[in-house]
Design a protein around this motif. Structure first.
Motif, PDB file in Angstrom:
ATOM      1  N   LYS A   1       0.836  -1.198   0.000  1.00 45.96           N
ATOM      2  CA  LYS A   1       0.000   0.000   0.000  1.00 45.96           C
ATOM      3  C   LYS A   1       0.871   1.249   0.000  1.00 45.96           C
ATOM      4  O   LYS A   1       1.846   1.344   0.750  1.00 45.96           O
TER       5      LYS A   1
ATOM      6  N   GLY B   1       0.462   5.217   0.612  1.00 50.18           N
ATOM      7  CA  GLY B   1      -0.434   6.233   1.152  1.00 50.18           C
ATOM      8  C   GLY B   1      -0.268   7.570   0.446  1.00 50.18           C
ATOM      9  O   GLY B   1       0.586   7.745  -0.439  1.00 50.18           O
ATOM     10  N   ILE B   2      -1.072   8.518   0.848  1.00 51.45           N
ATOM     11  CA  ILE B   2      -0.986   9.874   0.319  1.00 51.45           C
ATOM     12  C   ILE B   2       0.381  10.443   0.683  1.00 51.45           C
ATOM     13  O   ILE B   2       0.841  10.325   1.807  1.00 51.45           O
TER      14      ILE B   2
ATOM     15  N   GLU C   1       3.259   9.398  -0.322  1.00 54.20           N
ATOM     16  CA  GLU C   1       4.227   8.326  -0.120  1.00 54.20           C
ATOM     17  C   GLU C   1       4.625   7.747  -1.466  1.00 54.20           C
ATOM     18  O   GLU C   1       3.916   7.920  -2.465  1.00 54.20           O
TER      19      GLU C   1
ATOM     20  N   THR D   1      -2.774   2.300  -4.428  1.00 55.69           N
ATOM     21  CA  THR D   1      -3.102   3.531  -3.722  1.00 55.69           C
ATOM     22  C   THR D   1      -4.548   3.880  -4.018  1.00 55.69           C
ATOM     23  O   THR D   1      -5.093   3.519  -5.064  1.00 55.69           O
ATOM     24  N   SER D   2      -5.172   4.569  -3.074  1.00 57.83           N
ATOM     25  CA  SER D   2      -6.564   4.971  -3.255  1.00 57.83           C
ATOM     26  C   SER D   2      -6.716   6.429  -2.842  1.00 57.83           C
ATOM     27  O   SER D   2      -5.786   7.044  -2.328  1.00 57.83           O
TER      28      SER D   2
ATOM     29  N   HIS E   1       2.147   8.798  -4.813  1.00 56.38           N
ATOM     30  CA  HIS E   1       0.826   9.441  -4.708  1.00 56.38           C
ATOM     31  C   HIS E   1       1.082  10.904  -4.354  1.00 56.38           C
ATOM     32  O   HIS E   1       1.336  11.231  -3.203  1.00 56.38           O
TER      33      HIS E   1
ATOM     34  N   SER F   1      -8.927   4.743  -7.619  1.00 53.99           N
ATOM     35  CA  SER F   1      -7.968   3.893  -6.926  1.00 53.99           C
ATOM     36  C   SER F   1      -7.197   3.173  -8.011  1.00 53.99           C
ATOM     37  O   SER F   1      -7.755   2.845  -9.060  1.00 53.99           O
TER      38      SER F   1
END
Length: 173
Positions: free
Chosen positions: A21, A23-24, A26, A38-39, A61, A151
């Motif tokens: 995963k 993240g924002i 990252e 990523t979402s 992201h 996503s």
């Protein structure tokens, strides 16, 4: 970690690629056949870069267009420095920019608070394009704009980018 939910056979679960995963603000890089995800891509952009020659792949992201707009901070947060840090990490994993290919998704105009008519999403897209061009990394697939979130999943083994959004079917870039 093996997870059994009843929908897959045990052998399928054991052979599933590792899910990483992102993240924002990252970024992650892998040289394994992992799945980078990523979402929450609204005005943010997911930049996926892969290298078919050595099998390295990475995903960042980014949230905002330029680190120059805000003093200091996390390089992965910005379109310009986020692409830079991802390219640097891929080079550290043995890739060269000549072998890198990019796919990008996001840049929606979901919430536009700009006064000059240029949304954060479109400014992010413009900066991502500019920075990739500076590295001579071609964009070989994209799903940008609109007014919906996304996503994404980057299959590191193939370089395929799967884009899911709320109001359209998934697409593969």
């Amino acid at each position: 970690m093996k997870v059994y939910d009843g929908s897959q056979s045990e052998s399928t679960t054991q052979n599933a690629p590792e899910r990483i995963k992102v993240g924002i603000a990252e970024y992650k890089v892998t040289t394994d056949a992992a799945l980078l995800t990523t979402s929450g891509l609204g005005s943010c952009i997911g930049v996926a870069i892969y290298d078919e020659l050595n099998g390295a792949a990475g995903l960042v992201h980014v949230m905002l267009p330029s680190a120059a707009d805000i003093d200091g901070g996390n390089r992965a947060k910005f379109a310009d420095t986020g692409v830079e840090v991802l390219v640097e990490a891929l080079e550290a994993a043995g890739s060269t920019t000549d072998a890198m290919r990019a796919k990008i998704a996001g840049g929606s105009d979901m919430l536009d608070f700009s006064e000059n008519g240029s949304s954060i999403g479109s400014r992010n897209a413009k900066q991502v394009r500019r920075t990739l061009e500076e590295y001579d990394i071609p964009i070989v697939g994209e799903d940008l704009g609109g007014d919906h979130g996304r996503s994404i999943k980057l299959e590191a083994a193939t370089g395929e980018l799967i884009v899911k959004s709320a109001n359209t079917e998934s697409i593969t870039l």
